[in-house]
Design a protein around this motif. Sequence first.
Motif, PDB file in Angstrom:
ATOM      1  N   TYR A 165       0.801  -1.165  -0.040  1.00  0.00           N
ATOM      2  CA  TYR A 165       0.136   0.044  -0.012  1.00  0.00           C
ATOM      3  C   TYR A 165       0.837   1.342   0.016  1.00  0.00           C
ATOM      4  N   ARG A 166       1.934   1.059   0.785  1.00  0.00           N
ATOM      5  CA  ARG A 166       2.711   2.418   0.824  1.00  0.00           C
ATOM      6  C   ARG A 166       3.683   2.475  -0.410  1.00  0.00           C
ATOM      7  N   TYR A 167       3.940   1.273  -0.838  1.00  0.00           N
ATOM      8  CA  TYR A 167       4.783   1.361  -1.978  1.00  0.00           C
ATOM      9  C   TYR A 167       4.125   2.029  -3.128  1.00  0.00           C
ATOM     10  N   LYS A 168       3.023   1.615  -3.516  1.00  0.00           N
ATOM     11  CA  LYS A 168       1.857   2.123  -4.441  1.00  0.00           C
ATOM     12  C   LYS A 168       1.963   3.590  -4.476  1.00  0.00           C
ATOM     13  N   ASP A 169       1.849   4.068  -3.113  1.00  0.00           N
ATOM     14  CA  ASP A 169       1.294   5.376  -2.678  1.00  0.00           C
ATOM     15  C   ASP A 169       2.831   6.486  -2.901  1.00  0.00           C
ATOM     16  N   SER A 170       3.790   5.994  -2.596  1.00  0.00           N
ATOM     17  CA  SER A 170       4.980   6.889  -2.569  1.00  0.00           C
ATOM     18  C   SER A 170       6.080   6.704  -3.209  1.00  0.00           C
ATOM     19  N   VAL A 171       6.258   5.452  -3.875  1.00  0.00           N
ATOM     20  CA  VAL A 171       7.561   4.888  -4.600  1.00  0.00           C
ATOM     21  C   VAL A 171       7.206   5.181  -6.168  1.00  0.00           C
ATOM     22  N   ARG A 172       8.110   5.732  -6.659  1.00  0.00           N
ATOM     23  CA  ARG A 172       7.895   6.017  -8.212  1.00  0.00           C
ATOM     24  C   ARG A 172       8.720   4.911  -9.085  1.00  0.00           C
ATOM     25  N   LEU A 173       8.679   3.618  -8.588  1.00  0.00           N
ATOM     26  CA  LEU A 173       9.270   2.821  -9.423  1.00  0.00           C
ATOM     27  C   LEU A 173       8.388   1.518  -9.814  1.00  0.00           C
ATOM     28  N   PRO A 174       8.555   0.932 -10.514  1.00  0.00           N
ATOM     29  CA  PRO A 174       7.636  -0.278 -11.036  1.00  0.00           C
ATOM     30  C   PRO A 174       7.474  -1.414 -10.113  1.00  0.00           C
ATOM     31  N   LEU A 175       6.294  -1.753  -9.831  1.00  0.00           N
ATOM     32  CA  LEU A 175       5.870  -2.666  -8.665  1.00  0.00           C
ATOM     33  C   LEU A 175       6.942  -3.957  -9.107  1.00  0.00           C
ATOM     34  N   PHE A 176       6.498  -4.447 -10.234  1.00  0.00           N
ATOM     35  CA  PHE A 176       7.451  -5.611 -10.606  1.00  0.00           C
ATOM     36  C   PHE A 176       8.659  -5.076 -11.317  1.00  0.00           C
ATOM     37  N   PRO A 177       9.756  -5.697 -11.101  1.00  0.00           N
ATOM     38  CA  PRO A 177      10.084  -6.474 -10.147  1.00  0.00           C
ATOM     39  C   PRO A 177      10.777  -5.799  -8.532  1.00  0.00           C
ATOM     40  N   VAL A 178      10.538  -4.612  -8.497  1.00  0.00           N
ATOM     41  CA  VAL A 178      11.433  -3.872  -7.631  1.00  0.00           C
ATOM     42  C   VAL A 178      10.929  -4.224  -6.217  1.00  0.00           C
ATOM     43  N   PHE A 179       9.470  -4.066  -6.008  1.00  0.00           N
ATOM     44  CA  PHE A 179       9.023  -4.602  -4.713  1.00  0.00           C
ATOM     45  C   PHE A 179       9.235  -5.856  -4.423  1.00  0.00           C
ATOM     46  N   TYR A 180       9.162  -6.822  -5.493  1.00  0.00           N
ATOM     47  CA  TYR A 180       9.269  -8.220  -4.936  1.00  0.00           C
ATOM     48  C   TYR A 180      10.782  -8.511  -4.737  1.00  0.00           C
ATOM     49  N   LEU A 181      11.601  -7.918  -5.268  1.00  0.00           N
ATOM     50  CA  LEU A 181      12.964  -7.804  -4.779  1.00  0.00           C
ATOM     51  C   LEU A 181      13.394  -7.511  -3.701  1.00  0.00           C
ATOM     52  N   ALA A 182      12.594  -6.385  -3.230  1.00  0.00           N
ATOM     53  CA  ALA A 182      12.929  -5.813  -1.736  1.00  0.00           C
ATOM     54  C   ALA A 182      12.290  -6.822  -0.730  1.00  0.00           C
ATOM     55  N   GLU A 183      11.286  -7.377  -1.134  1.00  0.00           N
ATOM     56  CA  GLU A 183      10.820  -8.575  -0.230  1.00  0.00           C
ATOM     57  C   GLU A 183      12.044  -9.715  -0.132  1.00  0.00           C
ATOM     58  N   PHE A 184      12.509 -10.029  -1.175  1.00  0.00           N
ATOM     59  CA  PHE A 184      13.495 -10.845  -1.194  1.00  0.00           C
ATOM     60  C   PHE A 184      14.622 -10.454  -0.554  1.00  0.00           C
ATOM     61  N   PHE A 185      15.298  -9.204  -0.538  1.00  0.00           N
ATOM     62  CA  PHE A 185      16.348  -8.784   0.077  1.00  0.00           C
ATOM     63  C   PHE A 185      16.068  -8.588   1.741  1.00  0.00           C
ATOM     64  N   LEU A 186      15.025  -8.291   2.139  1.00  0.00           N
ATOM     65  CA  LEU A 186      14.772  -8.392   3.550  1.00  0.00           C
ATOM     66  C   LEU A 186      15.098  -9.357   4.182  1.00  0.00           C
ATOM     67  N   PRO A 187      15.119 -10.546   3.963  1.00  0.00           N
ATOM     68  CA  PRO A 187      15.730 -11.383   5.112  1.00  0.00           C
ATOM     69  C   PRO A 187      17.492 -11.448   5.117  1.00  0.00           C
ATOM     70  N   LEU A 188      17.768 -10.776   4.164  1.00  0.00           N
ATOM     71  CA  LEU A 188      19.301 -10.658   3.867  1.00  0.00           C
ATOM     72  C   LEU A 188      20.024  -9.468   4.852  1.00  0.00           C
ATOM     73  N   VAL A 189      18.982  -8.421   5.019  1.00  0.00           N
ATOM     74  CA  VAL A 189      19.568  -7.120   5.299  1.00  0.00           C
ATOM     75  C   VAL A 189      19.097  -7.069   6.813  1.00  0.00           C
ATOM     76  N   ALA A 190      18.355  -7.978   7.316  1.00  0.00           N
ATOM     77  CA  ALA A 190      17.577  -7.951   8.534  1.00  0.00           C
ATOM     78  C   ALA A 190      17.740  -9.184   9.630  1.00  0.00           C
ATOM     79  N   GLY A 191      18.781  -9.932   9.067  1.00  0.00           N
ATOM     80  CA  GLY A 191      18.921 -11.119  10.058  1.00  0.00           C
ATOM     81  C   GLY A 191      18.135 -12.044  10.045  1.00  0.00           C
TER      82      GLY A 191
END
Length: 307
Positions: free
Chosen positions: A194-220
């Motif tokens: 919801y927040r991504y669609k509202d405030s980030v000016r980048l395509p949902l695919f693949p950026v958002f899903y890459l972000a979810e992929f990276f989260l475990p790597l950057v947050a232990g």
Amino acid sequence: MCIVLFMLALLVALPILGGLAFSLYVVLPRKLESEKALAVDADKGWIDIVAWKNWVKEEVSITSSFGYRIKGTYLPLPGSQKTVIFYHGHSWSRYGSLKYVPLFRKFGFNSLIIDSRAHGASGGVTCTYGWKEKEDGKACADWVIGKTGPGTLIGLHGESLGAVCALLHASIDPRIAFVVADAAFSDLHEILLYRYKDSVRLPLFPVFYLAEFFLPLVAGGFSVGKVSPVSETHKIQAPVLFIHGADDNYTPPYMSERMYKEKIKTGKAELLLVPGARHAKSLPTNPELYEKTVRKFLDSHLPETAR
């Protein structure tokens, strides 16, 4: 040929960098100096600085099971064995909870305001949206019981992200007597989308899903799928008061409505939507309604000896 290869590499790299940047934005909150947070809310008229300076205070340092220290301030009332642990919102500090403290002091509660992990003066590198914070909350509840005795009554109050932390804490801690969850989101994946669609000016695919992929790597090891308060409401034994601003366009009010509907299937819950209130502004928007609702909620769900 070199230009073509460069452009292809750029097309591949940009979404990856965008996803990585968004994942870091999610888990690395902006650090706000405590005194600044206090001054900001005081300037808005939300905090009575004179009262704050006159209250008895004890600076607190509690050991997290993850090895860092949870910093906070304990505000006791003489003879009280009732305590509320307060959770603040994202990128804020313990002082974001101060506007709620006078209300619960009026009801006879001690207050423990804490800096959540990766916020304020507390340790921890990344914000995990309640996944680790709930365990820190249990450590804080242990501290309260050690302070006021095994007969103490513990309630939780949280604002925004803090409301999520309070709900998840209560889902694993049967000692909690009640929860007031103000402006909580119901599911981390859903609110990030919801927040991504509202405030980030980048395509949902693949950026958002890459972000979810990276989260475990950057947050232990923390991942988005591990935080879904709506899926945990059935585990909360305590009654819950969900509060949400009816005009909240940052975390939509339907999220609290959804959690309320799930909670009443298995336990006690109440819901207040505050007309005209935006995100986490329900108390400043209508303090009389807020106090009346909280008082009625406590009178309805706490033992008479604890009111």
